[in-house]
Design an enzyme around this catalytic site. Structure first.
Site, PDB file in Angstrom:
ATOM      1  CB  CYS A  73      33.712  42.904  38.416  1.00 22.67           C
ATOM      2  SG  CYS A  73      32.541  43.664  37.234  1.00 22.67           S
ATOM      3  CB  CYS A 125      26.142  44.466  39.103  1.00 20.21           C
ATOM      4  SG  CYS A 125      27.382  44.153  40.539  1.00 20.21           S
TER       5      CYS A 125
END
Length: 290
Positions: free
Chosen positions: A93, A229
């Site tokens: 991430c 994201c």
């Protein structure tokens, strides 16, 4: 506040996380931090709320670290033990790893000035180098974007063709002239399970300036729509450059939670953006059930 209940809350461009300080692996071991507890922590009504959980832990105390890091295990003192909001493991991430480094610095576990050139951090997507940037932000060497096919996502009964891109986790980045703000992402887009057997993060992308500026919305597997994201921003930037028959460039990426910058060349991808700690506190025994 006891070590066994201490938590931090933070975000990277509003992609938010519950952060669990656990340097020696004794506070939140695998047996305690099970999927059910992760789901409870991320519950926005009955828990703290977040898109996921990040455990600040040394690689030596993560059971599967050796398998995912291999020869790089000794070079990665710290491991980003990242769980999705549904309790599943996440490989990587870009927003989370910036917050991970920010939290290590805030906890006094690393010195900010010493992180300018970057620190190698272990993830389930492999080692990633993350460092401090001017203005208080952070950069992450995300590794190369790897295209592995073409597919489509069905949203509101409409197919959006896109590029399958791996950033250590799978993405489908679909450029579209449809205003992404008009799309319903309350439900998971329909995708090709053969191309994405472990699920996929879906990015719907509007190009604002060809090869230079895009905006997107994203549905993250195991989470739902998120405000940002990092890996998705990288996949979308790669798709935008590919659409212009370019293999390198810097793309400004606007997400609902803010702005990121993605620099791409054939060797690697560098993501730059902010990270913010919002609060620090403790979990109450009555909630924990201790």
């Amino acid at each position: 506040m006891t070590a066994s209940s201490r938590v931090l809350i933070g975000h990277g461009t509003e992609n938010d996380f519950v952060v669990l300080p656990d340097p020696d692996g004794s506070v939140w071991p695998e047996a305690r931090l099970d999927p059910a507890l992760v789901r409870r922590l991320c519950d926005r009504r009955a828990g703290l709320g977040g898109d996921g959980v990040l455990r600040l832990v040394r690689s030596a105390h993560v059971p599967d670290a050796a398998a995912v890091l291999g020869a790089d295990l000794d070079a990665c003192e710290w491991f980003m033990d990242h769980r999705n909001a549904d309790g599943s493991y996440a490989e990587m991430c870009g927003n989370g790893i910036r917050l991970f480094l920010h939290a290590l610095i805030a906890e006094g576990l690393l010195d900010r000035a010493a992180c300018t050139a970057g620190v190698l951090v272990g993830t389930r997507g492999g080692p990633r180098r993350v460092g401090t940037a001017e203005g208080g932000g952070y950069w992450v060497d995300m590794g190369p974007a790897r295209e592995f096919g073409r597919g489509s996502a069905e949203v509101d009964g409409v197919d959006f063709p896109g590029i399958a891109v791996s950033m250590g986790n799978p993405h489908l980045a679909a450029l579209t002239d449809v205003d992404v703000d008009t799309l319903d992402l309350t439900r998971e887009p329909v995708f090709d399970a053969e191309l994405f057997p472990e699920g996929v993060n879906v990015e719907l992308v509007n190009v604002l300036q060809p090869g230079a500026h895009i905006r997107l919305r994203v549905f993250e597997r195991g989470v739902g729509e998120t405000r940002s994201c990092g890996t998705g921003a990288c996949a979308a930037a790669y798709a935008a450059l590919t659409h212009e028959d370019r293999t390198e460039g810097t793309v400004v990426v606007d997400v609902p939670g803010g702005r990121l910058s993605v620099q791409i060349d054939p060797r690697t991808t560098v993501l730059t953006g902010p990270a913010v700690l919002v609060s620090a506190g403790s979990l109450c025994p009555e909630w924990l059930g201790d």
